[in-house]
Design a protein around this motif. Structure first.
Motif, short mmCIF file in Angstrom:
data_model
loop_
_atom_site.label_atom_id
_atom_site.label_comp_id
_atom_site.label_asym_id
_atom_site.label_seq_id
_atom_site.Cartn_x
_atom_site.Cartn_y
_atom_site.Cartn_z
N PRO A 7 0.84 -1.20 0.00
CA PRO A 7 0.00 0.00 0.00
C PRO A 7 0.87 1.25 0.00
N ARG A 8 0.52 2.23 -0.83
CA ARG A 8 1.36 3.40 -0.98
C ARG A 8 0.51 4.64 -1.17
N LEU A 9 1.05 5.75 -0.69
CA LEU A 9 0.40 7.04 -0.87
C LEU A 9 0.97 7.69 -2.12
N ASN A 10 0.09 7.99 -3.09
CA ASN A 10 0.58 8.61 -4.32
C ASN A 10 0.72 10.12 -4.13
N GLN A 11 1.00 10.82 -5.22
CA GLN A 11 1.27 12.26 -5.16
C GLN A 11 0.03 13.12 -5.45
N GLY A 12 -1.13 12.46 -5.58
CA GLY A 12 -2.33 13.22 -5.92
C GLY A 12 -2.41 13.49 -7.41
N TYR A 13 -3.55 14.07 -7.83
CA TYR A 13 -3.75 14.25 -9.27
C TYR A 13 -4.69 15.42 -9.52
N CYS A 14 -4.48 16.10 -10.63
CA CYS A 14 -5.31 17.25 -11.01
C CYS A 14 -6.24 16.84 -12.16
N TYR A 15 -7.54 16.79 -11.87
CA TYR A 15 -8.54 16.52 -12.89
C TYR A 15 -9.13 17.86 -13.33
N TYR A 16 -9.22 18.09 -14.65
CA TYR A 16 -9.80 19.36 -15.08
C TYR A 16 -10.58 19.18 -16.38
N GLU A 17 -11.45 20.13 -16.62
CA GLU A 17 -12.17 20.17 -17.89
C GLU A 17 -12.50 21.62 -18.24
#
Length: 299
Positions: A7-17
């Motif tokens: 199990p790992r914590l990722n760096q997050g992500y930017c969703y946009y439209e």
């Protein structure tokens, strides 16, 4: 080779439209709740309160009125991804393409809570230019083609449906009564109790064709080699179930290609399906490549 993950914590992500005409008349909260139903209205409101949602570069509020052309962003903070097998086998590479043998359980692309624990993410650590020509379901193992530049991606994408020969190995339940099946059940969206809609056999669906050859049998199980003549979602799983042979361990499909009484999710594992063979033209030379993939085992 990559090792199985913890199990790992990722760096997050930017969703946009960039908003289109669908946004007309909506406020931020109503828009997100209506078009992104993977999260409830309460969850979206919490994200707005935490200032994770931005409109044209500024933190958004729930009741702001939207207009087409605005940029709406969800800056998702880091989250813990479920562990997956993070190993794969390089089968072939040249200046145009890279082909790998994916294990069951590793998603091909980001989706469903997976971002860094995906085949695409792992490959881009060494080959940042790659883009997938197609994808395999998380539970399906075998050959996946990645393009190394846009021209190769275009050539292979255009050829994928009708010109690329694809053979899968599938372990199905029960002993087959015939050696060969030409399956033409239509596939379309049906009701799912948790997701709303998923693909299954449906008279209202689109045409689909699979050729299934028996290659082995054992107690209450049949091993098929399946050649696809169309490319519908979950086609092999649905078509083998349609003829009375659901894949061993499939949590979604029952005999007849319909959903089980208490169906799982499309991405749930447990079934036995392997993309074993691909034959296609190399994008630049036009020469045929024939690639085989043995089942990948953990290391």
């Amino acid at each position: 080779m990559q090792q199985p993950s913890l199990p790992r914590l990722n760096q997050g992500y930017c969703y946009y439209e960039i908003l289109d005409s669908r946004a007309q008349g909506h406020q931020v909260l109503s828009y997100l709740s209506h078009y992104y139903q993977h999260s409830t209205e309460g969850v979206w409101l919490e994200r707005l309160t935490k200032k994770e949602i931005f409109l044209d570069g500024k933190p958004a509020t729930a009741l702001e009125t939207l207009s087409p052309g605005q940029k709406l962003i969800w800056q998702r903070p880091p989250w813990q991804e479920d562990p997956v097998p993070r190993y794969f086998e390089l089968i072939y590479q040249d200046e145009d393409i890279l082909v790998v043998n994916k294990p069951s359980g590793l998603p091909t692309m980001p989706a469903g809570g997976f971002l860094e624990n995906t085949l695409l993410y792992l490959l881009r650590e060494s080959y940042p230019e790659l883009s997938p020509v197609h994808r395999l379901g998380r539970g399906t193992s075998g050959l996946v083609i990645f393009a190394r530049h846009s021209k190769a991606a275009q050539v292979l994408s255009q050829a994928w449906q009708d010109e690329v020969e694809k053979i899968y190995q599938a372990l199905a339940s029960e002993v087959a009564n015939e050696a060969f099946y030409d399956i033409r059940a239509k596939i379309g969206l049906v009701d799912h109790p948790r997701l709303g809609k998923v693909y299954a056999a449906s008279d209202k669906g689109k045409s689909a064709r699979s050729l299934a050859q028996v290659s082995g049998m054992q107690a209450q199980q049949t091993l098929f080699e399946v050649s696809l003549k169309s490319g519908r979602p979950h086609q092999i799983r649905i078509h083998l179930a349609y003829i009375g042979h659901p894949l061993v361990g499939d949590p979604l499909y029952d005999k007849g290609g319909v959903l089980l009484p208490s169906p799982g999710l499309p991405g749930d594992g447990g079934y036995c399906l392997h993309a074993a063979f691909l034959k296609f033209r190399q994008p630049s030379s036009g020469k045929f490549l024939e690639l085989h993939a043995p089942l990948v085992t953990a290391h």
